[in-house]
Design a protein around this motif. Structure first.
Motif, PDB file in Angstrom:
ATOM      1  N   PRO A 188       0.839  -1.116   0.341  1.00 17.98           N
ATOM      2  CA  PRO A 188       0.155   0.361  -0.147  1.00 17.98           C
ATOM      3  C   PRO A 188       0.799   0.891   0.046  1.00 17.98           C
ATOM      4  O   PRO A 188       1.523   0.707  -0.007  1.00 17.98           O
ATOM      5  CB  PRO A 188      -0.797   0.074   1.238  1.00 17.98           C
ATOM      6  N   ASN A 190       0.269   4.036   2.334  1.00 16.45           N
ATOM      7  CA  ASN A 190       0.664   4.268   3.185  1.00 16.45           C
ATOM      8  C   ASN A 190       1.267   3.033   4.143  1.00 16.45           C
ATOM      9  O   ASN A 190       0.632   4.046   5.529  1.00 16.45           O
ATOM     10  CB  ASN A 190      -1.139   4.618   3.991  1.00 16.45           C
ATOM     11  N   TYR A 592      -4.570   1.393  -2.071  1.00 20.18           N
ATOM     12  CA  TYR A 592      -4.134   2.875  -2.087  1.00 20.18           C
ATOM     13  C   TYR A 592      -4.837   3.489  -1.219  1.00 20.18           C
ATOM     14  O   TYR A 592      -6.404   4.033  -1.407  1.00 20.18           O
ATOM     15  CB  TYR A 592      -3.643   3.522  -3.184  1.00 20.18           C
ATOM     16  N   THR A 593      -4.434   4.945  -0.495  1.00 18.44           N
ATOM     17  CA  THR A 593      -5.259   5.345   0.011  1.00 18.44           C
ATOM     18  C   THR A 593      -5.068   6.944  -0.665  1.00 18.44           C
ATOM     19  O   THR A 593      -4.284   7.563  -1.071  1.00 18.44           O
ATOM     20  CB  THR A 593      -4.863   6.002   1.661  1.00 18.44           C
ATOM     21  N   GLN A 594      -6.256   7.284  -0.800  1.00 22.49           N
ATOM     22  CA  GLN A 594      -6.143   9.204  -1.452  1.00 22.49           C
ATOM     23  C   GLN A 594      -5.524  10.037  -0.859  1.00 22.49           C
ATOM     24  O   GLN A 594      -5.991  10.229   0.631  1.00 22.49           O
ATOM     25  CB  GLN A 594      -7.269   9.656  -2.201  1.00 22.49           C
ATOM     26  N   LYS A 596      -5.488  14.260   1.188  1.00 26.34           N
ATOM     27  CA  LYS A 596      -6.069  14.261   1.369  1.00 26.34           C
ATOM     28  C   LYS A 596      -6.940  15.433   0.586  1.00 26.34           C
ATOM     29  O   LYS A 596      -5.822  16.237   0.098  1.00 26.34           O
ATOM     30  CB  LYS A 596      -6.209  14.686   3.167  1.00 26.34           C
TER      31      LYS A 596
END
Length: 599
Positions: A188, A190, A592-594, A596
């Protein structure tokens, strides 16, 4: 089937064909088990460690205008220094970067996605080279050369990762262990914080610094050396010293003094090395000086006459940025703003910090006024009535004798005005590496040049309270600019006036900081880093939103332009970094984390 050389990356879109065979016979099985022809097998490639290292180096300049590794759209067009240019706002995908308000994970679309993909392709080559060195290095190269090559490759990997983190904040860390375990699609973005990612980049550069030879001992000039690693370490620590880039956590209230001390330490190594200032500012951006003492590390380019290939190892990242009508394929991108031109104004030889942008002004040859300019303007910005790139006479692509740049050398003046960028192109008489319908140049791309590093040193010294030494550095740079009139821009001598800073300008950190920040803008204008400076200092939103408000009303000789800025807005806590590209975000859903602020 025998393995074919291939690699997959976390979150990278790959194309493939899969088929389910319900039955097959042994004859068909034997048929597909033959050694592939016309490709390099994995075993053969990985057994040649030095060639794998060369392959990693080759990716340094393996870019294109849609994924330029010098980041000119993301470091300049995104700032108050440059407009996109071209035939209009829809020409290429970069318009959202210059207005920020329309930037999303799918806009600028393919360009942003391509850049992510290509940077990870570059990292993949580094990882494979490290695996090859670990397995075959000592037996084929010997222990010492193997360790040096490992240091070079880790330098290259850190270089590519610095760009990724600079653009996207948190990205998947895919190293040689991930590659060996084939766990790219389980990695990932993060897994590590932004600070932890920066620490990993620093670790690679420190390994390079500890192992690599001094430049005098590095026989092949294009390779990384100890001083290049020191300069990059200084850049990393300076970036980290101000905060994480988001304005709430960045700026003078977040300065890490320990990191600033590291900047002074590593820039000291550069200061004491063989590198130094070229005597004339204009020489820095001519191809005949591309590996001078100013160049600490640069992406090496050549033309076909240099390397006897069809097109040469050309610089394709800047292929759109030639001046319209002067180059046979000049597409007029990367256009300086009026705000940047105004910033070069001087009064009694010193910058007009408070009122530089109150009035539109520009020099016109044959009409000198009381307004004077820093000489670096005439080395940086092509302007009507002046020779383009110093040439008072040359024959253009259509066989016409050209003596100066005119308003005809702008492709869409009602949108992007009349200025042109000069630093990234050679003189017209030097010729193009390739043309019709594209052009490319044999201009190196500076990654780290000496003056940039000395300005990093001055910046750290100011924040540590050593103001006099910082003034000496900045005045040395200004003195060089003062001396850079007669050789290349004598035709503009009546317009030029520049003075050194007197001591009273450096009595407080606030004053000294203003001088330093101004000097970085003038010295490094159109060199693809202005936005990253604004973000590092925590002033991107206030600077850019003020710029958008004023720039939409500019005009040149009665022609208004840049009115598209009426729709522009920079939103803090969002626009400090780019969004993760749509294709990457959804290649493996949920991986994946977008960033902010982006949906």
């Amino acid at each position: 089937m025998k393995a074919i050389y291939k690699a997959f990356y976390a979150g990278i879109v790959c194309c493939g064909i899969s088929a389910t065979l319900t039955s097959y016979d042994k004859a068909f099985d034997n048929f597909i088990d033959v050694e592939p022809q016309g490709v390099i097998s994995e075993n053969l490639a990985m057994s040649q460690p030095d060639e794998m290292v060369t392959s990693a180096y080759a990716k340094l300049g393996d870019d294109w205008y849609t994924y330029p590794f010098n980041l000119w759209p993301y470091g300049d067009v995104s700032s108050d220094d440059a407009m996109k240019g071209g035939s209009g706002t829809t020409d290429t995908d970069y318009h959202p970067v210059e207005v920020w308000s329309t930037l999303t994970s799918s806009s600028p679309g393919g360009h942003m996605d391509e850049l992510w993909y290509q940077l990870y392709c570059s990292i993949s080559r580094c990882n494979r080279a490290l695996v090859s060195l670990a397995e075959y290095g000592e037996s084929k190269l010997g222990k010492d050369i193997t360790r040096q090559r490992e240091a070079e490759v880790r330098f290259l990997r850190a270089h590519f990762y610095f760009k990724l983190v600079q653009l996207w904040y948190q990205v998947p860390w895919v190293d040689e262990e991930v590659y060996k375990n084939h766990s790219e699609e389980q990695t990932p973005n993060n897994q590590f914080t932004h600070e932890e990612l920066m620490d990993k980049i620093v670790s690679d550069f420190k390994f390079a610094y500890d192992v690599l030879p001094m430049p005098e001992q590095q026989k092949e000039g294009g390779r990384a050396n100890k001083i290049a690693a020191a300069a990059y370490l200084a850049k990393c620590y300076l970036t980290m010293a101000w905060g994480d880039g988001y304005e709430a956590n960045t700026g003078t209230g977040h300065i890490n003094q320990k990191y600033m001390q590291e900047v002074v330490k590593y820039t000291g190594e550069v200061k004491d090395s063989r590198y130094g200032y070229l005597s004339d500012f204009g020489d820095i951006f001519l191809p005949e000086y591309k590996n001078s003492e100013e160049s600490i590390f640069a992406v090496q380019h050549s033309n076909y006459q240099d390397d006897n290939t069809l097109y040469g190892r050309a610089n394709w990242s800047n292929m759109l940025n030639g001046c319209w009508g002067i180059w046979s394929c000049g597409w007029d991108f990367h256009k300086p703003t009026q705000n940047l031109v105004n910033a070069f104004k001087t009064k009694n030889g010193l910058p007009m910090f408070d009122d530089y942008n109150n009035e539109i002004a520009y020099p016109v040859r044959g009409g000198a006024t009381t307004q004077k300019w820093d000489p670096r303007l005439f080395h940086t910005v092509g302007m009507p009535t002046f020779p383009y790139k110093y040439e008072t006479s040359f024959v253009n692509a259509e066989g016409k004798v050209i003596q100066m740049m005119t308003k005809e050398n702008s492709r869409t003046p009602n949108t992007y005005g009349y200025y042109a960028s000069m630093k990234e192109v050679p003189q017209r008489s030097k010729g193009e590496t390739f043309d019709n319908p594209w052009q490319a140049f044999a201009m190196n791309d500076y990654v780290l040049r000496y003056t940039d590093v000395m300005l990093m040193r001055a910046e750290a010294l100011i924040e540590l309270g050593t103001l006099n030494e910082a003034r000496e550095i900045i005045n040395d740079i200004r003195q060089r600019a003062k001396n850079s009139v007669a050789k290349h821009i004598a035709y503009a001598s009546d317009f030029c006036e520049i003075s050194l800073y007197p001591a009273q300008y450096f009595t407080t950190k606030e004053q000294a900081r203003q001088c330093l920040q101004w000097e970085r803008r003038l010295e490094l204008a159109m060199e693809n880093g202005r936005f990253f400076d604004l973000r590092r200092w925590g002033i991107a939103s206030q600077t850019l939103n003020k710029f958008f408000e004023k720039e939409q009303t500019v005009e040149y000789d009665g022609q208004t332009y840049a009115q598209y800025y009426k729709d522009a807005h920079f939103t803090p806590a969002k626009n400090e970094y780019l969004p993760i590209p749509y294709n990457q975000l959804y290649y493996v859903p949920g991986l994946y984390t977008q960033n902010k602020g982006y949906n």
